[in-house]
Design a protein around this motif. Structure first.
Motif, PDB file in Angstrom:
ATOM      1  N   SER A   1     -18.571   0.479  -4.558  1.00 48.86           N
ATOM      2  CA  SER A   1     -19.124   0.617  -3.262  1.00 48.86           C
ATOM      3  C   SER A   1     -17.912  -0.026  -2.307  1.00 48.86           C
ATOM      4  O   SER A   1     -17.068  -0.656  -2.673  1.00 48.86           O
ATOM      5  CB  SER A   1     -20.422  -0.370  -3.003  1.00 48.86           C
TER       6      SER A   1
ATOM      7  N   HIS B   1       1.005  -1.284   0.062  1.00 47.79           N
ATOM      8  CA  HIS B   1       0.032  -0.051   0.271  1.00 47.79           C
ATOM      9  C   HIS B   1       1.040   1.258   0.111  1.00 47.79           C
ATOM     10  O   HIS B   1       2.166   1.030   0.584  1.00 47.79           O
ATOM     11  CB  HIS B   1      -0.889   0.004   1.105  1.00 47.79           C
TER      12      HIS B   1
ATOM     13  N   SER C   1      -3.458   3.521  -7.486  1.00 50.42           N
ATOM     14  CA  SER C   1      -3.742   4.622  -8.481  1.00 50.42           C
ATOM     15  C   SER C   1      -3.468   4.206 -10.002  1.00 50.42           C
ATOM     16  O   SER C   1      -4.164   4.583 -10.869  1.00 50.42           O
ATOM     17  CB  SER C   1      -2.862   5.899  -8.262  1.00 50.42           C
TER      18      SER C   1
ATOM     19  N   LYS D   1     -10.188  10.665  -2.962  1.00 50.34           N
ATOM     20  CA  LYS D   1      -9.157  11.530  -3.682  1.00 50.34           C
ATOM     21  C   LYS D   1      -9.257  11.428  -5.199  1.00 50.34           C
ATOM     22  O   LYS D   1      -8.523  12.045  -5.817  1.00 50.34           O
ATOM     23  CB  LYS D   1      -8.009  10.730  -3.124  1.00 50.34           C
TER      24      LYS D   1
ATOM     25  N   GLN E   1      -9.555   3.569   4.686  1.00 59.69           N
ATOM     26  CA  GLN E   1      -8.576   3.756   3.634  1.00 59.69           C
ATOM     27  C   GLN E   1      -9.058   3.723   2.088  1.00 59.69           C
ATOM     28  O   GLN E   1      -8.841   4.491   1.562  1.00 59.69           O
ATOM     29  CB  GLN E   1      -7.679   2.192   3.646  1.00 59.69           C
TER      30      GLN E   1
ATOM     31  N   ASN F   1     -14.529   1.170   6.128  1.00 67.26           N
ATOM     32  CA  ASN F   1     -13.200   1.116   5.626  1.00 67.26           C
ATOM     33  C   ASN F   1     -12.761   2.521   5.094  1.00 67.26           C
ATOM     34  O   ASN F   1     -12.607   3.002   3.950  1.00 67.26           O
ATOM     35  CB  ASN F   1     -13.269   0.160   4.140  1.00 67.26           C
TER      36      ASN F   1
ATOM     37  N   PHE G   1      -9.208   6.804  -0.230  1.00 65.86           N
ATOM     38  CA  PHE G   1      -8.406   6.878  -1.764  1.00 65.86           C
ATOM     39  C   PHE G   1      -9.616   7.354  -2.924  1.00 65.86           C
ATOM     40  O   PHE G   1      -9.270   7.609  -3.756  1.00 65.86           O
ATOM     41  CB  PHE G   1      -8.403   5.250  -1.708  1.00 65.86           C
ATOM     42  N   TYR G   2     -10.905   6.541  -2.574  1.00 66.60           N
ATOM     43  CA  TYR G   2     -11.854   6.900  -3.870  1.00 66.60           C
ATOM     44  C   TYR G   2     -12.000   8.342  -3.579  1.00 66.60           C
ATOM     45  O   TYR G   2     -12.477   9.058  -4.913  1.00 66.60           O
ATOM     46  CB  TYR G   2     -13.164   5.962  -3.560  1.00 66.60           C
TER      47      TYR G   2
END
Ligand SMILES: CC(C)(COP(=O)(O)OP(=O)(O)OC[C@H]1O[C@@H](n2cnc3c(N)ncnc32)[C@H](O)[C@@H]1OP(=O)(O)O)[C@@H](O)C(=O)NCCC(=O)NCCS
Length: 188
Positions: A143, A116, A122, A157, A150, A148, A154-155
């Motif tokens: 989904s 990670h 990405s 961003k 992390q 969660n 991430f999504y």
């Protein structure tokens, strides 16, 4: 990307060294049959690490039995709906996507815990966006499980915005659905 730094050797002269970028040597490509074992290993290892703390061991067992069997994974590989990130011969990340009604759904995005934070997720996302654009879908949906953090971060961003939630009941966390609208020239 290569970060250069300077070190001194024993004689005191400057010696230039390089720190390898951890994603150097990691390739993202469409999965093939030979990747099956590696993909299953990524699924089993990341599911346990990710979901046991937030949803419990029974949820992990259910998910692995439902979505990470050889049959299910082989079917997605054959349909050209799986991408892998590989480091040499090792599969270190997986993305699976597919159409559902009018939507292009990112069903799975998993990177091995030890990998990670090095840009592998990405790069997989970038490849998924390319596939969605190629198939002329204007948006990607996905989904994640409430809790969660992390994944949520991430999504967000990567331009995804929450659309709705599903409550599974039985004390399990909600599924948080997100979407990202695409336009030509988009990347991750
Ligand atoms: C969510 C997930 C797929 C992201 O994959 P990843 O490879 O860690 O993602 P990236 O490395 O591209 O980005 C993660 C972070 O590392 C940073 N990063 C990216 N490249 C970097 C680099 N070369 N050096 C240092 N940091 C970097 C990113 O900016 C990002 O920072 P943020 O946490 O502030 O947002 C991964 O964490 C994962 O598999 N989690 C467990 C399973 C899971 O929850 N999957 C989603 C199911 S819905």
């Amino acid at each position: 990307m290569i970060a250069a730094n300077r070190e001194h050797d024993l004689e005191g002269a400057d010696v230039s060294t390089t720190e390898p970028d951890p994603t150097d040597g990691v390739a993202v490509r469409g999965a093939v049959g030979d990747d099956l074992t590696g993909i299953l290993s990524v699924g089993h290892r990341t599911w346990l690490a990710t979901y046991e703390p937030i949803a419990g061991p029974e949820y992990v067992a259910m998910g692995l039995a439902k979505w990470w069997t050889s049959d299910v994974v082989t079917d997605a590989i054959r349909k050209g709906r799986t991408l892998v990130a590989v480091d040499g011969d090792d599969v270190v990340g997986v993305a699976t996507f597919g159409p559902q009604d009018d939507a292009f759904v990112l069903w799975k995005l998993y990177v091995l815990p030890g990998h990670h934070g090095h840009g592998i997720g990405s790069r997989l996302m970038e490849a998924v966006v390319e596939r969605a654009l190629e198939s002329e879908h204007p948006r990607i949906t996905l989904s994640y499980l409430e809790g969660n953090q992390q994944a949520a971060r991430f999504y967000a961003k990567h331009g995804f915005v929450e659309t709705h939630r599903e409550t599974p009941g039985s004390g399990l966390p909600e599924s948080v659905w997100m979407a990202r609208d695409l336009k030509a020239g988009d990347s991750a």
